[in-house]
Design a protein around this motif. Sequence first.
Motif, mmCIF file in Angstrom:
data_model
loop_
_atom_site.group_PDB
_atom_site.id
_atom_site.type_symbol
_atom_site.label_atom_id
_atom_site.label_comp_id
_atom_site.label_asym_id
_atom_site.label_seq_id
_atom_site.Cartn_x
_atom_site.Cartn_y
_atom_site.Cartn_z
ATOM 1 N N THR A 186 13.948 4.415 3.902
ATOM 2 C CA THR A 186 13.770 3.350 2.923
ATOM 3 C C THR A 186 12.313 3.117 2.558
ATOM 4 O O THR A 186 12.016 2.305 1.714
ATOM 5 C CB THR A 186 14.340 2.034 3.474
ATOM 6 N N ASP A 246 21.878 0.171 -3.183
ATOM 7 C CA ASP A 246 20.813 1.156 -3.147
ATOM 8 C C ASP A 246 21.260 2.347 -2.303
ATOM 9 O O ASP A 246 21.477 2.234 -1.097
ATOM 10 C CB ASP A 246 19.560 0.505 -2.534
ATOM 11 N N ARG A 303 19.682 4.818 -1.259
ATOM 12 C CA ARG A 303 18.719 5.238 -0.232
ATOM 13 C C ARG A 303 18.992 4.574 1.114
ATOM 14 O O ARG A 303 18.519 5.014 2.155
ATOM 15 C CB ARG A 303 17.283 4.892 -0.667
ATOM 16 N N ASN A 359 12.349 -2.492 -5.432
ATOM 17 C CA ASN A 359 12.741 -2.025 -6.756
ATOM 18 C C ASN A 359 11.519 -1.845 -7.648
ATOM 19 O O ASN A 359 10.553 -2.614 -7.586
ATOM 20 C CB ASN A 359 13.697 -3.020 -7.408
ATOM 21 N N GLN A 396 20.041 2.486 -7.560
ATOM 22 C CA GLN A 396 19.111 2.038 -6.530
ATOM 23 C C GLN A 396 18.523 0.659 -6.841
ATOM 24 O O GLN A 396 17.728 0.139 -6.074
ATOM 25 C CB GLN A 396 17.960 3.053 -6.383
ATOM 26 N N LEU A 448 13.734 11.791 -5.861
ATOM 27 C CA LEU A 448 13.918 10.917 -4.698
ATOM 28 C C LEU A 448 12.714 10.964 -3.770
ATOM 29 O O LEU A 448 12.331 9.941 -3.185
ATOM 30 C CB LEU A 448 15.194 11.313 -3.941
ATOM 31 N N ARG A 506 10.285 7.350 -3.176
ATOM 32 C CA ARG A 506 10.046 6.634 -1.932
ATOM 33 C C ARG A 506 8.560 6.467 -1.641
ATOM 34 O O ARG A 506 8.160 6.315 -0.506
ATOM 35 C CB ARG A 506 10.733 7.367 -0.768
#
Length: 305
Positions: free
Chosen positions: A43, A60, A62, A85, A131, A300, A304
């Motif tokens: 996360t 989300d 993730r 977010n 997400q 992705l 992050r």
Amino acid sequence: MKNQQEYEDLLQPELLNSVDGLVLMSKMIIGSYLLGQNQSIKTGQGQVFRQYRSYQPGDDLRLLDWKMYARSGRYFVKESEIDTNITVKFVIDASASMLHEDQPKGSKASIKKIDFARLMATTLAHLALEQGDAIGLFAINENQLVQLAPRQHRQHLHRFVYELLQITPGGKFPAVDDSPLLYHNQGGNKEMIVFISDMYQHGNEIYKTLEQLSALRNEVLFFHLMGNNELELNYKGTVTLEDLETGQRVQVDSQKVRKQYKEELAQHLNKIKTQMLDLEISYNLFSMGEPIDRALNDFLVKRRF
């Protein structure tokens, strides 16, 4: 993989040119990608774990805990104290060169770069909304501007895709001085810019736009989209190649020039990669023949940050 083959079977103009078709394909690609993941998705830093709860549509992705799924057969998400977010803005090159056609591996039909760019943008935007991120759109050439302000609602995806389908490639990509300042951060929140282009330019206009974007100190993710026939010059015999933006034509013997072409292309791509590195932009060369879930993975990884 069965899901991959089903996705390739759907790469047809009638689906790529409809809102429902693009949304359906994005769902398939995301579903196939998530099924292939066998690790818990982290996360990011700065979050404090609170508790597990059952996964609900719209959560989300993730935060899914794959170890919990392996033990229980049920999806659980990790709740955390900090909301991460962001706003994801998609910038699409709408110049005439995006009308270039190729036949992706596994597909039964030839499609244009702009079709593939729409599918890529829809898939990444769909995932971003899942997400909890806001998504916005800018598509530009010297004659047209398609613009959609960022929103976070899940139903915003259909409006996003509708606006993608309004893009009519033509002309050249505008010089920075000739295009409106579309990319500044109005809300002050963390932003990611996803720029999709074939990097075909006449006077460094795309590079200068990227330079402007990188100066805003937000994360910039650049997908350099090319056809297999551009990367490999895999034509047979003598062919006539046309510049879609200038109309200039040249006749070449593909077999005789292929080796030199590929050597010069490698040098050109290496120069672009170096320029992006200097701007601290994440550069991703993407062939239309590659599975689109690779773009998901790249997205992705940067999402992050």
